[in-house]
Enzyme design. Structure first.
Site: not given
Length: 350
Positions: A23, A76, A106, A145, A217-219, A240
């Site tokens: 999201p 979400q 977030c 999340k 998630n992440g990177g 991204r």
């Protein structure tokens, strides 16, 4: 009242979300999701985060409406009041979403002022209460999340506390962004890059919960980077990277779901998407609102700059229609690429 059938993620079921697109505020709207769906039939797609106040009191058709072709799609939700979260989850389920997810990751000031997002890492019992109420209200999976911690928290204790609380409350899965969030001193953008990644922390958590869905998630910047985690973990989530280079989604079904079909090429994705574009234009949608999500499709390919320029400059003009997309596609169709866009569209329609 009909008794609800509880649906959860069975780790032995091929339908679990081995891959999802994260999201992302201002990005993963319904046009973006419909475009991404042309590249992958199986990836779980997420909405932008929407607050409970907006769900309960806002324009629901505008905020929650989506196309049937987007399935599987998850919603979400941002909030921290268990009653409001349950009421919102019920509305989400009525709209037909396949999952509802609680945002505990977030770090923005606006989210913190509403007492949700990453600051909930300090309140696992509140998140658990939300999960419990939501599970009572709906039959679709309820997931969370989160980050591995915030500020000065010890990431072993913080993530353990969150996982223990939400799984005890009945959460169907936990997506973990493998970075801390710093609520003071870093911007939301910096929070996506500056705190160091700790994938090993998420792997250790999975060993504690072998029978629970835990995704990473992440990177993760590519399928090559993400794929090794499917197996040790239950799913991977790209944000991204998938948005800026959506062509990578064309290989997801084969590589992560074992589909026997060929990868979807960027050209095929555009051809498949044109009927959606045309239908939305008839409804009054501006072409640029759709094509802004397509700019990175030919990233790294000859003609990518022309593709971006044509869509950026011409899609904003009054009356811009599908011919703009066809013109942009022609700019990246290499000699010998094959049939024309029109020819492919006719074949597809047949």
């Amino acid at each position: 009242m009909t008794e609800k059938r509880q649906v959860s993620y069975d780790l032995n079921d091929s339908a679990i979300p081995r891959f999802s697109v994260a999201p992302m505020m201002d990005w993963t709207d319904r046009h973006c999701r419909s475009f991404h769906r042309q590249l992958s039939r199986h990836a779980l797609l997420y909405t932008e985060m929407v607050t409970t106040g907006a769900v309960i009191h806002g324009d629901r058709d505008k905020l929650l409406g989506f196309s049937p072709g987007e399935h599987p799609v998850a919603f979400q939700l941002g909030g921290s009041d268990p009653a409001d979260m349950a009421a919102s989850a019920r509305i989400v389920a009525q709209f037909g979403y396949d999952e509802v997810n609680i945002n505990c990751g977030c770090p923005s000031d606006r989210v913190q002022s509403g007492s949700f997002g990453a600051c909930l890492m300090r309140e696992p019992e509140t998140v658990a209460a939300c999960v419990s109420e939501m599970k009572t209200a709906v039959s679709i999976p309820v997931t969370v999340k989160c980050r591995i911690g915030v500020d000065e928290q010890d990431t072993e204790q913080a993530l353990d506390a969150m996982a223990a609380a939400v799984f005890a409350a009945g959460a169907d899965g936990l997506w973990v962004h493998a970075r801390k969030a710093w609520l003071q001193g870093l911007s939301p953008k910096e929070n996506r890059d500056v705190p160091p990644l700790d994938y090993d922390r998420v792997l250790r958590l999975k060993k504690q919960y072998p029978d629970k869905f835990i995704g990473l998630n992440g990177g993760l910047a590519s399928l090559e980077a993400a794929e090794p985690f499917v197996g040790p973990l239950d799913g991977v989530m790209l944000g991204r990277a998938a948005y800026h280079d959506p062509a990578l989604l064309g290989a997801v079904d084969r590589r992560l779901y074992g589909a026997g079909t060929g990868d979807v090429t960027p050209w095929q994705a555009v051809e498949r998407f044109l009927p959606y574009v045309e239908a939305e234009l008839v409804k009054g949608t501006k072409l640029s609102n759709i094509t802004r999500h397509m700019l990175g499709l030919f990233h790294g390919r000859p003609g990518a700059r022309s593709w971006r320029r044509i869509l950026t400059v011409e899609a904003i003009k009054p009356g811009a229609g599908p011919e703009v997309v066809e013109k942009a596609l022609a700019a990246v169709t290499a000699p010998g690429q094959g049939r024309s866009v029109a020819g492919n569209r006719s074949d597809h329609a047949a």
